[in-house]
Design a protein around this motif. Structure first.
Motif, PDB file in Angstrom:
ATOM      1  N   SER A 172      65.403  60.250   4.281  1.00 42.05           N
ATOM      2  CA  SER A 172      66.521  60.366   3.227  1.00 42.05           C
ATOM      3  C   SER A 172      67.570  59.229   3.770  1.00 42.05           C
ATOM      4  O   SER A 172      67.428  59.167   4.882  1.00 42.05           O
ATOM      5  N   GLU A 173      68.336  59.012   2.966  1.00 45.72           N
ATOM      6  CA  GLU A 173      69.521  57.811   3.420  1.00 45.72           C
ATOM      7  C   GLU A 173      70.464  58.695   4.288  1.00 45.72           C
ATOM      8  O   GLU A 173      70.769  57.767   5.324  1.00 45.72           O
ATOM      9  N   ASP A 174      70.807  60.017   4.181  1.00 47.88           N
ATOM     10  CA  ASP A 174      71.799  60.568   5.261  1.00 47.88           C
ATOM     11  C   ASP A 174      70.829  60.752   6.308  1.00 47.88           C
ATOM     12  O   ASP A 174      71.538  60.442   7.744  1.00 47.88           O
ATOM     13  N   GLU A 175      69.529  60.887   6.433  1.00 50.14           N
ATOM     14  CA  GLU A 175      68.830  61.105   7.648  1.00 50.14           C
ATOM     15  C   GLU A 175      68.680  59.995   8.325  1.00 50.14           C
ATOM     16  O   GLU A 175      68.662  59.732   9.615  1.00 50.14           O
ATOM     17  N   TYR A 176      68.501  58.865   7.616  1.00 45.92           N
ATOM     18  CA  TYR A 176      68.422  57.345   8.333  1.00 45.92           C
ATOM     19  C   TYR A 176      69.659  56.873   9.044  1.00 45.92           C
ATOM     20  O   TYR A 176      69.740  56.591  10.279  1.00 45.92           O
ATOM     21  N   ASN A 177      70.735  57.357   8.159  1.00 47.40           N
ATOM     22  CA  ASN A 177      72.067  57.002   8.992  1.00 47.40           C
ATOM     23  C   ASN A 177      72.501  57.759  10.163  1.00 47.40           C
ATOM     24  O   ASN A 177      72.700  57.028  11.140  1.00 47.40           O
ATOM     25  N   THR A 178      72.058  59.006  10.064  1.00 53.30           N
ATOM     26  CA  THR A 178      72.238  59.888  11.410  1.00 53.30           C
ATOM     27  C   THR A 178      71.413  59.538  12.324  1.00 53.30           C
ATOM     28  O   THR A 178      71.682  59.430  13.520  1.00 53.30           O
ATOM     29  N   GLN A 179      70.152  59.065  12.334  1.00 51.19           N
ATOM     30  CA  GLN A 179      69.196  58.770  13.237  1.00 51.19           C
ATOM     31  C   GLN A 179      69.525  57.416  13.750  1.00 51.19           C
ATOM     32  O   GLN A 179      69.468  57.342  15.147  1.00 51.19           O
ATOM     33  N   ALA A 180      70.142  56.608  12.967  1.00 47.18           N
ATOM     34  CA  ALA A 180      70.456  55.325  13.477  1.00 47.18           C
ATOM     35  C   ALA A 180      71.644  55.487  14.315  1.00 47.18           C
ATOM     36  O   ALA A 180      71.893  54.564  15.395  1.00 47.18           O
ATOM     37  N   HIS A 181      72.760  56.117  13.874  1.00 49.66           N
ATOM     38  CA  HIS A 181      73.904  56.639  14.688  1.00 49.66           C
ATOM     39  C   HIS A 181      73.428  57.027  16.173  1.00 49.66           C
ATOM     40  O   HIS A 181      74.101  56.567  17.107  1.00 49.66           O
ATOM     41  N   GLU A 182      72.543  57.911  16.164  1.00 48.81           N
ATOM     42  CA  GLU A 182      72.400  58.604  17.466  1.00 48.81           C
ATOM     43  C   GLU A 182      71.594  57.848  18.305  1.00 48.81           C
ATOM     44  O   GLU A 182      71.777  57.814  19.599  1.00 48.81           O
ATOM     45  N   GLU A 183      70.582  56.983  17.719  1.00 48.44           N
ATOM     46  CA  GLU A 183      69.713  56.097  18.380  1.00 48.44           C
ATOM     47  C   GLU A 183      70.761  54.918  19.110  1.00 48.44           C
ATOM     48  O   GLU A 183      70.522  54.620  20.273  1.00 48.44           O
ATOM     49  N   THR A 184      71.639  54.473  18.331  1.00 47.11           N
ATOM     50  CA  THR A 184      72.774  53.499  18.938  1.00 47.11           C
ATOM     51  C   THR A 184      73.364  53.916  19.876  1.00 47.11           C
ATOM     52  O   THR A 184      73.557  53.418  21.016  1.00 47.11           O
ATOM     53  N   LYS A 185      73.948  55.066  19.610  1.00 47.60           N
ATOM     54  CA  LYS A 185      74.833  55.680  20.643  1.00 47.60           C
ATOM     55  C   LYS A 185      73.993  55.938  22.008  1.00 47.60           C
ATOM     56  O   LYS A 185      74.538  55.677  23.150  1.00 47.60           O
ATOM     57  N   LYS A 186      72.689  56.494  21.904  1.00 50.54           N
ATOM     58  CA  LYS A 186      71.803  56.642  23.144  1.00 50.54           C
ATOM     59  C   LYS A 186      71.482  55.308  23.859  1.00 50.54           C
ATOM     60  O   LYS A 186      71.485  55.023  24.914  1.00 50.54           O
TER      61      LYS A 186
END
Length: 454
Positions: free
Chosen positions: A362-376
């Motif tokens: 979903s869009e929320d899951e996509y944004n959350t995953q993008a934020h976490e992976e970028t931070k990592k």
């Protein structure tokens, strides 16, 4: 050649008898030991009242009644034949009835094992009692009758064929039916044949396999190879004395193979070790001198020969001949199919019947995953830049703003406040103008014509 082989066999028997005359004392001691072992075997015989003991019954075939016939149809059944008091040889026949063909019995096997201490006996094999009796009568009436160069006390039978075995002797013995639902030796032969077939393209090009095969052939067929080399050296025809030499070589080879247990005793063990060492060293020297094959056609011939032998192993590894033959033909046909066609069919089957389960975000899951992976990823980049492996001085010379890079390494954000504000302002304007800038193809064409008029 068969006549020469038979004559040679009889000559060797006479020679052995003449040589063994000075060793009568040893023969007497061996007779004593055999009598002791016979007494021991008699003590270990199954009980006479055992339900598995079989008695002789009259057997009628083609209108003729045969006596002293034993029907062994179940595993563990046995027949006990007492010794003859008159000293004459007597023929007793043991019959095994076949079982129906079944795939579940692919690796099954049957055998009749005879417990007889001495070697004073004759064996006749046939599909029925009449054939066994005819063979026994032929051997008695024939002027010259040659037995095989080996003696066996365990007779392999096909579980799917009727078989009768006649034993002619004056001594007492016990014969037992052994039946295996799965013969693991046959399973090993089948698996070995399959492995050799699929690994033949690799093994025929392997240097280690080339040396081991050459040494093994030198150990097992040294006499035959020496006869072949002698034939090439003297340029003799096969129908000359070379034919008799080949016959003698094959005779000695088969006699040694079927009596290998006798040669593995302490008396012959040093000779066996010496033969293995000498033949192995000579075979290694010959293979080393010739070198591994390099011609592509020779390698292909070796590969096809190995695959042919492996298919023969698969066919002969089961008494269920239709099933084993079908298995060999299936393997051969499968190997003949081009690899590209098999790969394409495999891909289509996977796509059609084994579709991967893809879960959409979903869009929320996509944004959350993008934020976490970028931070990592940013944390990993900082850790790498702080390590000596990153070569910081070379990296700094290639950057436009080394100061900002240093702040990022120390923990500052990777975006400035101005970049964040500019991105937010651009995103806001884009969202507002999306509704006004959406046209269809016809509307864009009309707008373009209006512009041209103006």
């Amino acid at each position: 050649l068969i006549l020469l082989d038979s004559l040679l066999q009889e000559a060797m028997l006479i020679f052995i008898i003449l040589v063994s005359l000075p060793f009568q004392h040893a023969a007497v001691s061996s007779d004593k030991s055999s009598s002791i072992s016979r007494t021991k075997n008699e003590n270990q015989e199954p009980k006479a009242d055992s339900p598995l003991k079989v008695s002789s019954t009259p057997w009628v075939e083609d209108g003729v009644t045969h006596h002293d016939v034993f029907n062994l149809d179940l595993k563990g059944k046995f027949a006990n034949i007492p010794a003859r008091t008159d000293g004459y040889d007597h023929l007793s026949t043991f019959c095994y009835p076949s079982v129906p063909l079944s795939i579940s019995l692919f690796w099954s096997s049957a055998s009749l094992k005879m417990d007889l201490p001495s070697q004073n006996y004759h064996v006749y094999l046939g599909p029925n009692v009449t054939s066994v009796v005819c063979l026994a009568q032929s051997s008695e009436s024939a002027w010259f009758y040659s037995q095989l160069p080996w003696r066996s006390k365990e007779f392999k039978l096909s579980p799917f064929e009727d078989t009768c075995i006649g034993v002619q002797t004056s001594e007492g013995y016990t014969i037992t039916l052994q039946w295996k639902h799965v013969n693991y030796m046959m399973v090993a032969v089948t698996m070995t044949g399959l492995a050799i077939f699929w690994m033949a393209p690799t093994l025929c090009r392997n240097t280690f396999f080339h040396y081991t095969t050459g040494i093994s052939l030198g150990l097992l067929m040294s006499i035959v190879l020496l006869t072949y080399l002698a034939q090439r050296r003297f340029k003799q025809s096969l129908f000359s004395w070379v034919g008799m030499a080949y016959s003698l070589s094959v005779y000695l080879l088969t006699r040694t193979w079927f009596n290998i247990k006798e040669y593995m005793t302490e008396q012959y063990f040093p000779l066996v070790v010496g033969y293995v060492l000498v033949a192995g060293i000579i075979s290694f020297a010959v293979v080393y001198r010739m070198g591994p094959p390099s011609n592509p056609r020779t390698i292909n011939l070796i590969q096809w020969s190995m695959q042919f032998v492996s298919l023969v192993m698969v066919v002969m590894s089961s008494y269920h001949q239709p099933a084993s033959l079908l298995l060999s033909l299936t393997i051969l046909l499968w190997s003949a199919i081009p690899a590209s066609l098999k790969s394409g069919v495999n891909t289509q089957i996977r796509k059609r019947f084994f579709k991967p389960q893809v879960k959409l975000l979903s869009e929320d899951e996509y944004n959350t995953q993008a934020h976490e992976e970028t931070k990592k990823a940013l944390e990993q980049l900082k850790s790498f830049c702080r390590s000596p492996d990153s070569k910081p001085w070379q990296t700094v010379t290639r950057l436009r703003s080394p100061g900002r890079f240093a702040e990022f390494i120390e923990g500052s954000p990777h975006l400035t406040e101005a970049e964040v504000m500019e991105y937010s302002h651009w995103d806001y304007n884009t969202d507002d103008e999306d509704g006004d800038d959406i046209y269809t193809d016809d509307e864009e064409a009309d707008a373009a014509s209006d512009d041209n008029r103006d």
